[in-house]
Write an enzyme that holds these catalytic residues in place. Structure first.
Site, PDB file in Angstrom:
ATOM      1  N   ASN A  23       0.848  -1.204   0.000  1.00 19.73           N
ATOM      2  CA  ASN A  23       0.000   0.000   0.000  1.00 19.73           C
ATOM      3  C   ASN A  23       0.876   1.243   0.000  1.00 19.73           C
ATOM      4  O   ASN A  23       1.731   1.328  -0.908  1.00 19.73           O
ATOM      5  CB  ASN A  23      -1.165  -0.046   0.983  1.00 19.73           C
ATOM      6  CG  ASN A  23      -0.872  -0.187   2.448  1.00 19.73           C
ATOM      7  OD1 ASN A  23      -0.235  -1.124   2.877  1.00 19.73           O
ATOM      8  ND2 ASN A  23      -1.367   0.713   3.254  1.00 19.73           N
ATOM      9  N   ASP A  24       0.726   2.157   0.909  1.00 19.53           N
ATOM     10  CA  ASP A  24       1.300   3.506   0.772  1.00 19.53           C
ATOM     11  C   ASP A  24       2.799   3.556   0.447  1.00 19.53           C
ATOM     12  O   ASP A  24       3.581   2.808   1.028  1.00 19.53           O
ATOM     13  CB  ASP A  24       1.167   4.281   2.092  1.00 19.53           C
ATOM     14  CG  ASP A  24      -0.187   4.159   2.725  1.00 19.53           C
ATOM     15  OD1 ASP A  24      -1.081   3.514   2.157  1.00 19.53           O
ATOM     16  OD2 ASP A  24      -0.351   4.720   3.829  1.00 19.53           O
ATOM     17  N   GLN A  44       4.500   0.364   2.369  1.00 15.76           N
ATOM     18  CA  GLN A  44       3.714  -0.504   3.240  1.00 15.76           C
ATOM     19  C   GLN A  44       3.595  -1.868   2.563  1.00 15.76           C
ATOM     20  O   GLN A  44       3.139  -1.965   1.418  1.00 15.76           O
ATOM     21  CB  GLN A  44       2.329   0.103   3.466  1.00 15.76           C
ATOM     22  CG  GLN A  44       2.367   1.421   4.233  1.00 15.76           C
ATOM     23  CD  GLN A  44       2.575   1.195   5.720  1.00 15.76           C
ATOM     24  OE1 GLN A  44       1.655   0.835   6.444  1.00 15.76           O
ATOM     25  NE2 GLN A  44       3.801   1.399   6.183  1.00 15.76           N
ATOM     26  N   TRP A  52      -3.703  -6.922   3.202  1.00 16.70           N
ATOM     27  CA  TRP A  52      -3.210  -5.983   4.214  1.00 16.70           C
ATOM     28  C   TRP A  52      -3.186  -6.652   5.582  1.00 16.70           C
ATOM     29  O   TRP A  52      -4.220  -7.068   6.086  1.00 16.70           O
ATOM     30  CB  TRP A  52      -4.106  -4.741   4.249  1.00 16.70           C
ATOM     31  CG  TRP A  52      -3.578  -3.712   5.221  1.00 16.70           C
ATOM     32  CD1 TRP A  52      -2.664  -2.746   4.960  1.00 16.70           C
ATOM     33  CD2 TRP A  52      -3.930  -3.579   6.599  1.00 16.70           C
ATOM     34  NE1 TRP A  52      -2.409  -2.021   6.092  1.00 16.70           N
ATOM     35  CE2 TRP A  52      -3.176  -2.505   7.121  1.00 16.70           C
ATOM     36  CE3 TRP A  52      -4.783  -4.262   7.463  1.00 16.70           C
ATOM     37  CZ2 TRP A  52      -3.262  -2.081   8.447  1.00 16.70           C
ATOM     38  CZ3 TRP A  52      -4.875  -3.854   8.793  1.00 16.70           C
ATOM     39  CH2 TRP A  52      -4.117  -2.766   9.256  1.00 16.70           C
ATOM     40  N   SER A  88       2.596   3.905   8.121  1.00 18.61           N
ATOM     41  CA  SER A  88       3.233   4.924   7.283  1.00 18.61           C
ATOM     42  C   SER A  88       4.043   5.979   8.024  1.00 18.61           C
ATOM     43  O   SER A  88       3.794   6.283   9.195  1.00 18.61           O
ATOM     44  CB  SER A  88       2.171   5.606   6.422  1.00 18.61           C
ATOM     45  OG  SER A  88       1.783   4.694   5.420  1.00 18.61           O
ATOM     46  N   ASP A 150       0.769   8.599  10.554  1.00 17.23           N
ATOM     47  CA  ASP A 150       1.409   9.038   9.306  1.00 17.23           C
ATOM     48  C   ASP A 150       2.201  10.349   9.447  1.00 17.23           C
ATOM     49  O   ASP A 150       1.869  11.372   8.825  1.00 17.23           O
ATOM     50  CB  ASP A 150       0.363   9.177   8.180  1.00 17.23           C
ATOM     51  CG  ASP A 150      -0.505   7.933   8.049  1.00 17.23           C
ATOM     52  OD1 ASP A 150      -0.063   6.865   8.504  1.00 17.23           O
ATOM     53  OD2 ASP A 150      -1.617   8.031   7.510  1.00 17.23           O
TER      54      ASP A 150
HETATM   55  C1  FRU Z   1      -3.254   4.745   4.405  1.00 16.62           C
HETATM   56  C2  FRU Z   1      -3.026   4.027   5.733  1.00 16.62           C
HETATM   57  C3  FRU Z   1      -2.246   4.882   6.719  1.00 16.62           C
HETATM   58  C4  FRU Z   1      -1.616   3.864   7.630  1.00 16.62           C
HETATM   59  C5  FRU Z   1      -1.293   2.768   6.657  1.00 16.62           C
HETATM   60  C6  FRU Z   1      -1.379   1.380   7.226  1.00 16.62           C
HETATM   61  O1  FRU Z   1      -3.536   3.832   3.363  1.00 16.62           O
HETATM   62  O2  FRU Z   1      -4.254   3.604   6.279  1.00 16.62           O
HETATM   63  O3  FRU Z   1      -3.038   5.833   7.397  1.00 16.62           O
HETATM   64  O4  FRU Z   1      -0.492   4.361   8.272  1.00 16.62           O
HETATM   65  O5  FRU Z   1      -2.198   2.885   5.577  1.00 16.62           O
HETATM   66  O6  FRU Z   1      -0.937   0.432   6.296  1.00 16.62           O
END
Ligand code: FRU
Length: 478
Positions: A23-24, A44, A52, A88, A150
């Site tokens: 992800n991020d 991520q 996830w 993140s 984050d």
């Molecule tokens: C955004 C998020 C962030 C968090 C991360 C967890 O997609 O939800 O806020 O830190 O992904 O993977």
């Protein structure tokens, strides 16, 4: 570069994780080693499953923002403040050390989606192996928050600053960014609320109940704050807020969706030594979870985009010029009169296309990609002259009913010719036009859905110039 598993839906010139979930983008940073720039990208990542969970920080490096080399995983969850996941965060250079400031999640409850959050620090001398220093900031107990995560860190003349995404339980206070300061990255002092917005208000734009991945950017002509909207356990795209930043406060004056697609989220930006601001976002899958698990991979990084602050505080994006090094075989056409559909004798699943249209008296003008010879599968990118909306129409993108089929649109503001720039790469489609973008995912089923067409409806238009390139893969062949 390590090969990626063969899968017709897997992009060839976009970054995907070697295996499992992505992800991020995290810790995006341009560093100078022996006089040469190197870009580090963390992300991520769940290496063991395309879902996830148990989030690590993957790590890759590039010298051109296009070709990436996989590096060993930088952070893995372990007993302590990040035992449910290393979420993140950002990267900064502290002297010779590369420091990662990230969100530690502990006691994660999948039913409520809540966990105990703390901000954590890890450092590396060789920019490859990271030593964790644990929690440097607990989430504040006195602010009655429903979200806190984050961090983005940068240096000011008087020390470090950190902005953290948050959401107040009171919907009147809504999504927020909290600001902190430190002299050593280890001890942080709360400065206050940088910005916040009523969770129900649509004036100037709806911003959800928690702001994820917020980032304040300073341009020569002003500031912009980007946030990823979170509401009831779901993301709703990235919003760019315009306003005035003064005395640790950002006064919101306007806002717009940064990308109108459903595959651009948790975007992060970084500034290069020459001042250029770059952004990369996460392009999530829009096919069902069982298909993602079968494929063994999930999630794509968007192409890098250059950011500019345009007129009226609009945050504009253009694809990084570096992407031109991907171009292979090319096609060119000039001044083609269009009335109805016209096949362009261009075929492919990994293409860049630039098209300039004189709209003349047509009502709808655009391009069609991934078209099967009988037109049963095709993805239409159409500009509607009366509504001034550019849309990606996915109603026929895939014969598989399980994939997203809705249309994504954005209003364009331009005079003169319509200029479209498309990046098609297997299941990813990023469309840029006049500083705006729409990023989506498509999953055509048929192996002959490869064609490209131009289109003018309700009148005539001229395709003033059309250029297309076959794009090379950034991965070794497996
Ligand atoms: C955004 C998020 C962030 C968090 C991360 C967890 O997609 O939800 O806020 O830190 O992904 O993977």
């Amino acid at each position: 570069m390590v090969a990626r598993s063969p899968d017709p839906d897997r992009p060839q010139y976009h970054f995907t994780a070697p295996t499992g979930w992505l992800n991020d983008p995290n810790g995006l940073i341009a560093l100078e080693r022996n006089g040469k720039l190197e870009y580090h990208m963390f992300y991520q990542h769940n290496p063991s499953k395309a879902q996830w969970n148990n989030i690590h920080w993957g790590h890759a490096v590039s010298t051109n923002l296009v070709d990436w080399q996989d590096l060993p995983i930088a952070l893995a969850p372990e007993a302590g403040p990040d035992e449910s996941g290393c979420w993140s965060g950002y990267a900064v250079m502290d002297g010779q050390k590369l420091s990662l400031i990230y969100t530690g999640s502990r006691n994660y409850d999948p039913v409520t989606d809540f966990s105990d959050i703390s901000i954590c620090l890890a450092e590396s001398e060789d920019w490859l192996h990271f030593t964790k220093h644990g929690c440097v900031l607990e989430s504040p107990k006195d602010l009655d928050l429903i979200g806190f995560r984050d961090p983005i860190v940068w240096r000011e003349s008087d020390g470090w600053r950190m902005n953290i995404g948050a959401g107040f339980r009171d919907p009147k206070r809504g999504g927020a960014v909290l600001s902190y300061t430190s002299s050593d990255l280890k001890h942080w002092t709360y400065l206050g609320v940088l910005a916040s917005h009523d969770a129900k208000s649509h004036d100037p734009i709806w911003t959800g109940s928690v702001w994820e991945c917020p980032q304040l950017m300073c341009f020569e002509n002003g500031h912009a704050l980007t946030i990823s909207r979170w509401f009831e356990r779901r993301g709703y795209g990235v919003v760019a807020l315009s306003g005035i930043y003064k005395a640790e406060h950002f006064e919101i004056s306007g806002g717009h969706e940064l990308d109108a697609g459903d595959a651009f989220y948790a975007a992060q930006s970084f500034q290069e030594p020459n001042g250029r601001w770059m952004m990369i976002g996460w392009m999530p899958e829009t096919r069902p979870i069982p298909r993602q698990l079968e494929a063994g991979w999930s999630g794509v990084m968007s192409l890098p985009r250059v950011l500019h602050l345009g007129k009226n505080g609009l945050l504009e994006q253009t694809p990084a010029p570096e992407l031109e090094i991907l171009r292979g075989q090319g096609w060119k056409q000039h001044n083609l009169l269009l009335e109805g559909r016209k096949a362009l004798d261009v075929f492919g699943t990994a293409l860049e296309i630039r098209a300039v249209f004189n709209l003349m008296n047509a009502l709808r003008v655009g391009l069609i990609v991934r078209a099967s010879p009988d037109g049963l599968e095709e993805t239409r990118i159409v500009y509607d002259v009366l509504s001034r909306q550019l849309s990606i129409n996915r109603s026929d993108s895939s014969l598989n009913p399980e994939t997203a089929h809705d249309q994504k649109s954005i209003k364009l503001d331009f005079t003169g010719s319509l200029e479209l720039r498309l990046f098609l790469d297997a299941s990813t489609l990023e469309v840029f036009a006049h500083g705006r973008s729409i990023s989506t995912r498509i999953y055509p089923c048929r192996s002959d859905s490869l064609g490209v067409l131009a289109l003018a409806e309700g009148g005539q238009a001229v395709l003033e110039s059309f250029e297309a390139w076959q794009m090379r893969s950034i991965w070794e062949k497996s």
